[in-house]
Design a protein around this motif. Sequence first.
Motif, PDB file in Angstrom:
ATOM      1  N   SER A  39       0.797  -1.226   0.000  1.00  0.00           N
ATOM      2  CA  SER A  39       0.000   0.000   0.000  1.00  0.00           C
ATOM      3  C   SER A  39       0.829   1.275   0.000  1.00  0.00           C
ATOM      4  N   ASN A  73      -7.021   4.400 -11.593  1.00  0.00           N
ATOM      5  CA  ASN A  73      -7.892   3.388 -10.984  1.00  0.00           C
ATOM      6  C   ASN A  73      -8.434   2.391 -12.003  1.00  0.00           C
ATOM      7  N   PRO A 112      -4.196   0.284 -11.963  1.00  0.00           N
ATOM      8  CA  PRO A 112      -4.350   0.177 -10.499  1.00  0.00           C
ATOM      9  C   PRO A 112      -3.130  -0.419  -9.813  1.00  0.00           C
ATOM     10  N   LYS A 132      -3.158  -1.897  -6.160  1.00  0.00           N
ATOM     11  CA  LYS A 132      -4.470  -2.513  -6.304  1.00  0.00           C
ATOM     12  C   LYS A 132      -4.483  -3.407  -7.543  1.00  0.00           C
ATOM     13  N   TYR A 161     -11.204   0.209  -7.597  1.00  0.00           N
ATOM     14  CA  TYR A 161     -11.874   0.347  -6.307  1.00  0.00           C
ATOM     15  C   TYR A 161     -12.185  -1.000  -5.651  1.00  0.00           C
ATOM     16  N   LYS A 162     -11.256  -1.920  -5.765  1.00  0.00           N
ATOM     17  CA  LYS A 162     -11.487  -3.262  -5.192  1.00  0.00           C
ATOM     18  C   LYS A 162     -11.671  -3.192  -3.678  1.00  0.00           C
ATOM     19  N   GLU A 163     -11.035  -2.188  -3.047  1.00  0.00           N
ATOM     20  CA  GLU A 163     -11.092  -2.105  -1.597  1.00  0.00           C
ATOM     21  C   GLU A 163     -12.264  -1.271  -1.115  1.00  0.00           C
TER      22      GLU A 163
END
Length: 362
Positions: free
Chosen positions: A72, A346, A350, A355, A359-361
């Motif tokens: 991250s 995104n 990603p 990622k 917006y997987k999280e």
Amino acid sequence: MKERIAYVDAAKGLSILMIALGHITKFGNPVDLWMASFKVSIFYIISGFLMSYSGSAKNRSFGEFTRKILKSLVLPYITFSIIGTLFKTACIYLKHKPADKVFETFLDYFYDSIFLKGVNSMWFIPTLFIGELVFFWLLRSPKVIKAVYAVAGLFAIKLSYIINSLFQAGGIFEMQPGDAYDNIVKLSNAVCKGLSAAWFLGAGYIIYIFYNRLKSPGIKLSTGILLSFINLVLSQINTGVDFNQMKEGTHPYMFYICGIIGSVGAILILDFITTYIKLNFLDYWGRNSLIVMCTHTVLGMRTVAYEGWKKVGFIPKTGNMEYVCECLVVLAILLLIEYSIVEIINSKFPFLIGKTSLYKEK
């Protein structure tokens, strides 16, 4: 995975917007003084909130925790350091500068990245990484160590000045600027800022334990307003605050007081508001704060927005309220540009921010 906390994303959004605006304004004014008092510390405190809420630091092994922050934080730092270094070097080349100047620019940003100074606004990422590692260790340390750090952490920034002085003229390990001295300073500054970040992370972690017991929306709002007002007053007294430049202001102790009460005050108010309405604007920028941090200065988008508006508008040369309003217009232009960058990264790239899908999280 626990659900996201609405006011946390909103607080992160507020933080990144204040940081971006602070990179636009060039003259001291009351708004700058207010923002500088907590715009960086709130991010660290929010990180401590999340660690306390999710148990990510306490319930994971060192290996699991390290893999998480490598993905991250370290991965985005490496990828955008490469992109930023190449971009900055290419800009110098396109200005038809001599080859030695182009190579010098490449080396400058390369060493900035290697020794954790970071390319422009990316200085923040290594400090958060170091801060989280240090705090992970503190959580598992004896109480006496935690108590000592609660005090010692207040002097982390001053420690950097002591280390730097050892390598300056007259120091024990005297070196000349341009030698290894510069890189030693970059690394020591990053580590000391990380140690300071760990202090604010710990503050956020502890605050959340008590904060979670506060249920009354009315008390949250009134307390948030009171703390924000106190911070507003104190911030005008403690001038010259800049976390990146390790400036605690004219009254260093206020640096820590304002960092906490300004952050908690804003969090309380945002918590109250998000109880009744969704702050989509702040939520969006909070979720994508890492991308904004890695691009708005690194890729020159701030300069594009600022210089572009100067061509069609008027930016006063004094830090009055009109100047602040004009800078807010520049911020709006910058966000329009950043929105495109965020959506492209995104949806198409990603992996640059660790990622695997859009917006997987979420």
